[in-house]
Scaffold this active site. Structure first.
Site, PDB file in Angstrom:
ATOM      1  N   ASP A  51       0.825  -1.206   0.000  1.00 15.72           N
ATOM      2  CA  ASP A  51       0.000   0.000   0.000  1.00 15.72           C
ATOM      3  C   ASP A  51       0.855   1.248   0.000  1.00 15.72           C
ATOM      4  OD1 ASP A  51      -2.380  -1.215  -0.184  1.00 15.72           O
ATOM      5  OD2 ASP A  51      -2.962  -0.994   1.911  1.00 15.72           O
ATOM      6  N   LYS A  58      -3.121   3.318  -3.013  1.00 11.95           N
ATOM      7  CA  LYS A  58      -4.415   3.970  -2.945  1.00 11.95           C
ATOM      8  C   LYS A  58      -4.269   5.332  -2.292  1.00 11.95           C
ATOM      9  CE  LYS A  58      -6.320   0.330  -1.027  1.00 11.95           C
ATOM     10  NZ  LYS A  58      -7.341  -0.454  -0.353  1.00 11.95           N
ATOM     11  N   MET A 108      -7.607   9.416   9.393  1.00 13.91           N
ATOM     12  CA  MET A 108      -8.269   9.875   8.155  1.00 13.91           C
ATOM     13  C   MET A 108      -9.207  11.048   8.416  1.00 13.91           C
ATOM     14  SD  MET A 108      -9.116   6.083   6.615  1.00 13.91           S
ATOM     15  CE  MET A 108      -9.652   5.415   8.188  1.00 13.91           C
TER      16      MET A 108
HETATM   17  N1  SAH Z   1      -3.608   0.424   9.024  1.00 10.28           N
HETATM   18  C1  SAH Z   1      -3.106   1.772   9.290  1.00 10.28           C
HETATM   19  C2  SAH Z   1      -4.146   2.848   9.059  1.00 10.28           C
HETATM   20  C3  SAH Z   1      -4.574   2.994   7.621  1.00 10.28           C
HETATM   21  S1  SAH Z   1      -5.774   4.261   7.397  1.00 10.28           S
HETATM   22  C4  SAH Z   1      -2.585   1.813  10.731  1.00 10.28           C
HETATM   23  O1  SAH Z   1      -2.781   0.850  11.476  1.00 10.28           O
HETATM   24  O2  SAH Z   1      -1.973   2.821  11.113  1.00 10.28           O
HETATM   25  C5  SAH Z   1      -4.775   5.627   6.925  1.00 10.28           C
HETATM   26  C6  SAH Z   1      -4.692   6.642   8.034  1.00 10.28           C
HETATM   27  O3  SAH Z   1      -3.791   6.205   9.034  1.00 10.28           O
HETATM   28  C7  SAH Z   1      -4.188   7.987   7.620  1.00 10.28           C
HETATM   29  O4  SAH Z   1      -5.214   8.786   7.053  1.00 10.28           O
HETATM   30  C8  SAH Z   1      -3.696   8.557   8.923  1.00 10.28           C
HETATM   31  O5  SAH Z   1      -4.780   9.055   9.681  1.00 10.28           O
HETATM   32  C9  SAH Z   1      -3.182   7.310   9.630  1.00 10.28           C
HETATM   33  N2  SAH Z   1      -1.724   7.170   9.526  1.00 10.28           N
HETATM   34  C10 SAH Z   1      -1.057   6.128   9.010  1.00 10.28           C
HETATM   35  N3  SAH Z   1       0.267   6.298   9.118  1.00 10.28           N
HETATM   36  C11 SAH Z   1       0.450   7.485   9.739  1.00 10.28           C
HETATM   37  C12 SAH Z   1       1.597   8.228  10.171  1.00 10.28           C
HETATM   38  N4  SAH Z   1       2.841   7.777   9.952  1.00 10.28           N
HETATM   39  N5  SAH Z   1       1.392   9.412  10.783  1.00 10.28           N
HETATM   40  C13 SAH Z   1       0.168   9.881  11.017  1.00 10.28           C
HETATM   41  N6  SAH Z   1      -0.963   9.220  10.622  1.00 10.28           N
HETATM   42  C14 SAH Z   1      -0.821   8.047  10.010  1.00 10.28           C
END
Ligand code: SAH
Length: 259
Positions: free
Chosen positions: A38, A60, A174
């Site tokens: 991803d 995505k 998000m």
């Molecule tokens: N599976 C992922 C989340 C995917 S949804 C997890 O467990 O973290 C995508 C969202 O995750 C983004 O819109 C943001 O809100 C958050 N996100 C993922 N990585 C991030 C990071 N390094 N810093 C801040 N927000 C993050």
């Protein structure tokens, strides 16, 4: 590509810093025939793939689906049926807003062997490395992870009325694009405007940016920093711990590293 029965490993890559991946996840990357990854997965981690591994970008970006979820399911199934060891690599934890559950169900329905390798979700990784404890004795006894997005324009199923009071710390994924309406929901349901808020953009990465403020001024903060995805909104009194830590000076090191 091998001819024996294949398997799909649904793997969490951690929150950004490539060193924050698990040993098991790294092993799976190193032994994969095919990796479907991803947008949030760092290129550093893909460098550990075998040279002959097939790397598939499911990339995505918001509103720009390179592969539909159905196409991803079909690809996982097809590669596994061909006998490959397949890694489905996702940012953070695969089962936290990662649609890993849907992929596991699609594989299970076809009788395809699969494994889920947990990862450090961004709420846990980004908050901790920013010096924000999600629970803190005497301050926060609970936290909730919440989606700030809507499902294809519909209202999300999020109960802001309950969350405004039901969890001490809120971590909203998000939510950047809807920051104003999230703030309005929380204020409407009685969360004080003085509640501390942190915005963490690209947490645990070298380009991480963090600002803290309050629910009342969070929108202005986001605008002034031109907050962009991926970012988290952390709402709650424990954000003050980061502010307290910073009063003590430079003890909190930023430990971005190379896996
Ligand atoms: N599976 C992922 C989340 C995917 S949804 C997890 O467990 O973290 C995508 C969202 O995750 C983004 O819109 C943001 O809100 C958050 N996100 C993922 N990585 C991030 C990071 N390094 N810093 C801040 N927000 C993050």
């Amino acid at each position: 590509m091998r001819a024996a029965a294949g398997i799909v490993h649904i793997v969490g890559a951690g929150p950004g810093d490539p060193e924050l991946i698990t040993v098991k996840a790294m092993r799976r990357i190193r032994s994969a025939d095919v990796i479907l990854y991803d947008r949030l997965v760092g290129a550093e981690l893909l460098a550990y793939a075998r040279p002959e591994a097939v790397l598939v970008d499911c990339g995505k970006a918001p509103g720009r689906h390179a592969m539909t979820q159905e196409a991803i399911h079909d690809a996982l199934i097809r590669y596994a049926l061909e006998g490959n060891t397949v890694v489905r690599l996702k940012g953070g934890d695969p089962f936290v807003f990662g649609r890993g559950g849907e992929e596991a169900l699609a594989l299970a329905a076809r009788g395809i062997p699969y494994e889920v390798v947990p990862g450090i979700t961004s709420a846990i990784g980004a908050a901790a490395s920013a010096g924000i404890p999600l629970t803190h004795r005497g301050v926060a006894a609970s936290f909730a992870v919440v989606t700030g997005s809507r499902r294809h324009g519909e209202e999300a199923d999020v109960r802001w009325d309950l969350l405004a009071h039901g969890a001490d710390t809120l971590v909203i994924y998000m939510g950047v694009g809807r920051l104003g309406s999230i703030r309005d929901e929380l204020l409407k349901h009685g969360k004080p405007g003085s509640t501390p808020v942190a915005l963490i953009e690209r947490g645990t990465s070298p380009s991480e940016r963090i600002v803290t403020g309050t629910l009342a001024n969070v929108q202005k903060l986001a605008e002034s920093m031109k907050l962009d995805n991926p970012a988290l909104i952390v709402v709650g009194e424990t954000v003050r711990v980061r502010e307290l830590l910073s009063l003590y000076g430079s003890g909190l090191a930023s430990g971005y590293g190379q896996a």
